[in-house]
Design a protein around this motif. Structure first.
Motif, PDB file in Angstrom:
ATOM      1  N   GLY A 190       0.943  -1.228   0.194  1.00 23.59           N
ATOM      2  CA  GLY A 190      -0.007  -0.297   0.091  1.00 23.59           C
ATOM      3  C   GLY A 190       1.020   1.079  -0.303  1.00 23.59           C
ATOM      4  N   ALA A 191       1.984   0.982   0.701  1.00 26.43           N
ATOM      5  CA  ALA A 191       2.725   2.009   1.082  1.00 26.43           C
ATOM      6  C   ALA A 191       3.594   2.269  -0.241  1.00 26.43           C
ATOM      7  CB  ALA A 191       3.892   2.002   2.129  1.00 26.43           C
ATOM      8  N   SER A 192       3.783   1.333  -0.778  1.00 26.11           N
ATOM      9  CA  SER A 192       4.897   1.704  -2.593  1.00 26.11           C
ATOM     10  C   SER A 192       4.101   2.106  -3.604  1.00 26.11           C
ATOM     11  CB  SER A 192       5.103   0.530  -2.554  1.00 26.11           C
ATOM     12  OG  SER A 192       5.570   0.721  -4.299  1.00 26.11           O
ATOM     13  N   ARG A 193       2.576   1.463  -3.687  1.00 26.54           N
ATOM     14  CA  ARG A 193       2.115   1.703  -4.719  1.00 26.54           C
ATOM     15  C   ARG A 193       1.478   3.746  -4.245  1.00 26.54           C
ATOM     16  NH1 ARG A 193      -1.542  -3.586  -4.573  1.00 26.54           N
ATOM     17  NH2 ARG A 193      -0.381  -4.327  -6.090  1.00 26.54           N
ATOM     18  N   SER A 194       0.570   4.294  -2.705  1.00 22.75           N
ATOM     19  CA  SER A 194       0.464   5.054  -3.251  1.00 22.75           C
ATOM     20  C   SER A 194       1.159   6.301  -3.566  1.00 22.75           C
ATOM     21  CB  SER A 194       0.037   5.832  -1.559  1.00 22.75           C
ATOM     22  OG  SER A 194       1.527   5.153  -0.721  1.00 22.75           O
ATOM     23  N   LYS A 195       2.653   5.926  -3.004  1.00 23.43           N
ATOM     24  CA  LYS A 195       3.950   6.589  -3.583  1.00 23.43           C
ATOM     25  C   LYS A 195       3.775   6.987  -4.854  1.00 23.43           C
ATOM     26  CE  LYS A 195       3.585   9.053  -0.519  1.00 23.43           C
ATOM     27  NZ  LYS A 195       3.087  10.086  -0.336  1.00 23.43           N
ATOM     28  N   THR A 196       3.841   5.445  -5.573  1.00 20.81           N
ATOM     29  CA  THR A 196       4.384   5.866  -7.102  1.00 20.81           C
ATOM     30  C   THR A 196       3.256   6.767  -7.277  1.00 20.81           C
ATOM     31  OG1 THR A 196       5.454   3.394  -7.064  1.00 20.81           O
ATOM     32  CG2 THR A 196       4.050   3.727  -8.641  1.00 20.81           C
ATOM     33  N   PHE A 197       2.125   6.200  -7.223  1.00 20.26           N
ATOM     34  CA  PHE A 197       0.691   7.125  -7.985  1.00 20.26           C
ATOM     35  C   PHE A 197       1.158   8.571  -7.870  1.00 20.26           C
ATOM     36  CE2 PHE A 197      -1.176   2.728  -8.207  1.00 20.26           C
ATOM     37  CZ  PHE A 197      -0.724   1.869  -9.110  1.00 20.26           C
ATOM     38  N   GLY A 198       1.280   9.041  -6.411  1.00 16.76           N
ATOM     39  CA  GLY A 198       1.324   9.637  -6.158  1.00 16.76           C
ATOM     40  C   GLY A 198       2.408  10.130  -7.097  1.00 16.76           C
ATOM     41  N   ALA A 199       3.362  10.257  -7.402  1.00 15.03           N
ATOM     42  CA  ALA A 199       4.127  11.078  -8.539  1.00 15.03           C
ATOM     43  C   ALA A 199       2.973  11.299  -9.430  1.00 15.03           C
ATOM     44  CB  ALA A 199       5.049   9.987  -8.470  1.00 15.03           C
ATOM     45  N   ILE A 200       1.901  11.109  -9.750  1.00 18.87           N
ATOM     46  CA  ILE A 200       1.757  11.653 -11.750  1.00 18.87           C
ATOM     47  C   ILE A 200       0.384  12.553 -10.705  1.00 18.87           C
ATOM     48  CG2 ILE A 200       0.407  11.063 -13.472  1.00 18.87           C
ATOM     49  CD1 ILE A 200       1.251   8.465 -12.692  1.00 18.87           C
ATOM     50  N   THR A 201       0.065  12.274  -9.969  1.00 15.89           N
ATOM     51  CA  THR A 201      -1.158  12.712  -9.166  1.00 15.89           C
ATOM     52  C   THR A 201      -0.696  14.203  -8.672  1.00 15.89           C
ATOM     53  OG1 THR A 201      -1.393  12.484  -7.410  1.00 15.89           O
ATOM     54  CG2 THR A 201      -2.913  11.122  -8.320  1.00 15.89           C
ATOM     55  N   GLU A 202       0.217  14.073  -7.889  1.00 15.69           N
ATOM     56  CA  GLU A 202       1.340  15.780  -7.550  1.00 15.69           C
ATOM     57  C   GLU A 202       0.930  16.565  -8.276  1.00 15.69           C
ATOM     58  OE1 GLU A 202       4.067  15.335  -5.242  1.00 15.69           O
ATOM     59  OE2 GLU A 202       2.920  13.533  -3.426  1.00 15.69           O
ATOM     60  N   PRO A 203       1.688  16.533  -9.689  1.00 21.78           N
ATOM     61  CA  PRO A 203       2.298  17.264 -10.566  1.00 21.78           C
ATOM     62  C   PRO A 203       0.717  17.639 -11.214  1.00 21.78           C
ATOM     63  CG  PRO A 203       2.945  15.144 -10.920  1.00 21.78           C
ATOM     64  CD  PRO A 203       2.737  15.640  -9.889  1.00 21.78           C
ATOM     65  N   VAL A 204      -0.207  16.406 -11.302  1.00 16.61           N
ATOM     66  CA  VAL A 204      -1.574  17.393 -12.008  1.00 16.61           C
ATOM     67  C   VAL A 204      -1.918  18.300 -10.159  1.00 16.61           C
ATOM     68  CG1 VAL A 204      -4.075  16.620 -11.582  1.00 16.61           C
ATOM     69  CG2 VAL A 204      -2.131  14.681 -12.682  1.00 16.61           C
ATOM     70  N   VAL A 205      -2.293  18.218  -9.306  1.00 20.75           N
ATOM     71  CA  VAL A 205      -2.169  19.542  -8.418  1.00 20.75           C
ATOM     72  C   VAL A 205      -1.632  20.800  -8.808  1.00 20.75           C
ATOM     73  CG1 VAL A 205      -2.304  20.369  -6.064  1.00 20.75           C
ATOM     74  CG2 VAL A 205      -3.217  18.088  -6.823  1.00 20.75           C
ATOM     75  N   LEU A 206      -0.742  20.115  -9.317  1.00 17.62           N
ATOM     76  CA  LEU A 206       0.827  21.461  -9.569  1.00 17.62           C
ATOM     77  C   LEU A 206      -0.347  22.389 -10.930  1.00 17.62           C
ATOM     78  CD1 LEU A 206       3.882  21.033  -8.497  1.00 17.62           C
ATOM     79  CD2 LEU A 206       2.624  21.926  -7.782  1.00 17.62           C
TER      80      LEU A 206
ATOM     81  N   VAL B  28      -5.144  28.595 -12.084  1.00 13.79           N
ATOM     82  CA  VAL B  28      -5.863  28.739 -10.971  1.00 13.79           C
ATOM     83  C   VAL B  28      -5.422  30.419 -10.662  1.00 13.79           C
ATOM     84  CG1 VAL B  28      -6.910  29.626  -8.405  1.00 13.79           C
ATOM     85  CG2 VAL B  28      -7.011  26.832  -9.798  1.00 13.79           C
ATOM     86  N   ALA B  29      -3.562  29.837 -10.646  1.00 12.69           N
ATOM     87  CA  ALA B  29      -2.428  31.736 -10.586  1.00 12.69           C
ATOM     88  C   ALA B  29      -2.947  32.612 -11.606  1.00 12.69           C
ATOM     89  CB  ALA B  29      -1.406  31.259 -10.172  1.00 12.69           C
TER      90      ALA B  29
ATOM     91  N   THR C   5      -4.533  35.755 -10.911  1.00  7.95           N
ATOM     92  CA  THR C   5      -2.926  36.153 -10.733  1.00  7.95           C
ATOM     93  C   THR C   5      -2.881  36.050  -9.210  1.00  7.95           C
ATOM     94  OG1 THR C   5      -3.716  38.277  -9.722  1.00  7.95           O
ATOM     95  CG2 THR C   5      -3.710  38.501 -11.894  1.00  7.95           C
ATOM     96  N   THR C   6      -3.579  34.888  -8.001  1.00  8.46           N
ATOM     97  CA  THR C   6      -2.819  34.419  -7.166  1.00  8.46           C
ATOM     98  C   THR C   6      -3.655  33.421  -7.325  1.00  8.46           C
ATOM     99  OG1 THR C   6      -3.638  34.936  -5.057  1.00  8.46           O
ATOM    100  CG2 THR C   6      -4.886  35.009  -6.351  1.00  8.46           C
ATOM    101  N   ASP C   7      -2.419  32.412  -6.245  1.00  2.00           N
ATOM    102  CA  ASP C   7      -2.792  31.164  -5.545  1.00  2.00           C
ATOM    103  C   ASP C   7      -3.407  30.966  -4.775  1.00  2.00           C
ATOM    104  OD1 ASP C   7      -0.807  31.589  -4.445  1.00  2.00           O
ATOM    105  OD2 ASP C   7      -0.027  30.203  -5.036  1.00  2.00           O
ATOM    106  N   LEU C   8      -3.776  32.205  -3.997  1.00  3.22           N
ATOM    107  CA  LEU C   8      -4.923  31.842  -2.510  1.00  3.22           C
ATOM    108  C   LEU C   8      -6.645  30.945  -3.230  1.00  3.22           C
ATOM    109  CD1 LEU C   8      -3.459  35.365  -0.921  1.00  3.22           C
ATOM    110  CD2 LEU C   8      -2.779  33.147  -0.317  1.00  3.22           C
ATOM    111  N   PRO C   9      -6.999  30.406  -2.342  1.00  4.70           N
ATOM    112  CA  PRO C   9      -7.748  29.724  -2.428  1.00  4.70           C
ATOM    113  C   PRO C   9      -8.818  31.137  -2.450  1.00  4.70           C
ATOM    114  CG  PRO C   9      -6.599  29.197  -0.129  1.00  4.70           C
ATOM    115  CD  PRO C   9      -6.196  29.749  -1.193  1.00  4.70           C
TER     116      PRO C   9
END
Length: 320
Positions: free
Chosen positions: A132-148, A154-155, A159-163
């Motif tokens: 579970g830990a290995s898979r979460s970090k493996t797939f998280g490497a793809i989801t984190e760029p999506v969030v960025l 949004v920015a 003109t800002t990234d404040l929610p």
């Protein structure tokens, strides 16, 4: 005329609302899913009973595990309760601590919580927990760029990234919601939420041990109050992600414009109502699609990444 609440009290009410309401939201979604499957299902308040039972049990740690194994659930819960201070949970204006971090900062806190839980699971030596830990970090490497990319879109729009600024932009006109770039970014974030809350038809968030488990597998070796903190934290993360989607991107209405007790109470009810509607939509998605093989998760997350990239390109092509 309703009484005016002190600003620090309203500040505390934001994480407190998430803390108290999160298990109930999980219980409501579980009940809805059971009804869709033709079952009676658990009580809506069952998560609260489960947490109370776990807090009354003894805590054990695997042989050879360090102190971090028991410290990780506490760190994760602290991260989860810090994020509601940064996002519009109850008020449409930023509270004193609301501007100490932006969406990226909140994302870092959620990532830190996930990282700590994954490290604690990996050092147990248990096969399911390590998977579970290995898979979460493996797939998280793809989801984190999506969030960025979502944050980058949004920015560019606000003109800002404040929610709080993003929510104010959406509230300024309903036309903001149907802008192509905004819709694409919201869709990408929604797909990430499905993954982060273990609701995509690839893994299971309920049931017995199996190789498809990710979110649930990481906590298999914890017990007692520490296991309760992990389950409670997972529910809080779900409500936090729902809040970001509905109060920042899709429906930032119903928030209190002041600190009067009446509007703040209505804001709590509005948040719970919108989160419940979103949870029911997620439950329908979770029960509509047949379960897929584990390797298909990369295609699912890649689709989210593509939507986020398209949102950025749409801005440059004049569709923002």
């Amino acid at each position: 005329m309703s009484a005016v609440l002190p600003v620090p009290l309203v500040q505390v009410l934001q994480p407190l609302t998430v803390l108290v309401a999160a298990p109930g939201l999980s219980g409501a979604i579980a009940k809805a899913e059971a009804r869709m499957q033709g079952r009676r299902g658990p009580r809506v308040l069952q998560p609260y009973y489960d947490l109370a039972k776990l807090f009354g049990k003894e805590s054990l740690a695997p042989e050879g595990a360090s102190r971090f194994f028991l410290l990780a659930p506490v760190i994760a819960m602290t991260c989860y309760l810090t994020v509601p201070l940064l996002i519009p949970v109850l008020t449409s204006f930023g509270l004193p601590l609301g501007y100490m971090g932006d969406i990226i900062g909140g994302g870092f806190l959620l990532s830190l919580a996930s990282f700590c839980v994954a490290v604690a699971a990996a050092e147990t030596g248990a096969p399911y927990a390590q998977l579970g830990a290995s898979r979460s970090k493996t797939f998280g490497a793809i989801t984190e760029p999506v969030v960025l990319f979502v944050v980058f879109t949004v920015a560019l729009v606000t003109t800002t990234d404040l929610p709080y600024a993003q929510a104010a932009t959406v509230r300024s006109s309903a036309d903001q919601i149907i802008r192509p770039a905004h819709l694409l970014a919201s869709a990408a974030l929604f797909l990430v939420i499905l993954y982060e809350t273990a609701r995509i038809p690839v893994e299971t968030h309920t049931g017995t041990n199996e190789f498809g488990m990710i979110e649930e597998a990481r906590a298999l070796e914890h017990s007692g109050p520490y296991f309760a903190l992990l389950k409670w934290g997972s529910a809080c993360k779900q409500l936090i992600l729902y809040t970001i989607l509905i109060d920042v991107f899709l429906a930032p209405w119903g928030l209190a414009s002041g600190t009067s007790a009446g509007p703040v109470a209505l804001a709590v009810l509005a948040l719970l109502g919108k989160a419940l509607v979103l949870g029911l939509v997620v439950a329908v998605i979770d029960n509509t699609f047949a379960k897929l093989r584990l390797f298909k998760i990369t295609e699912f997350v890649s689709a989210a990444f593509l939507l986020a990239v398209l949102a950025v390109f749409t801005l440059y092509l004049g569709g923002g």
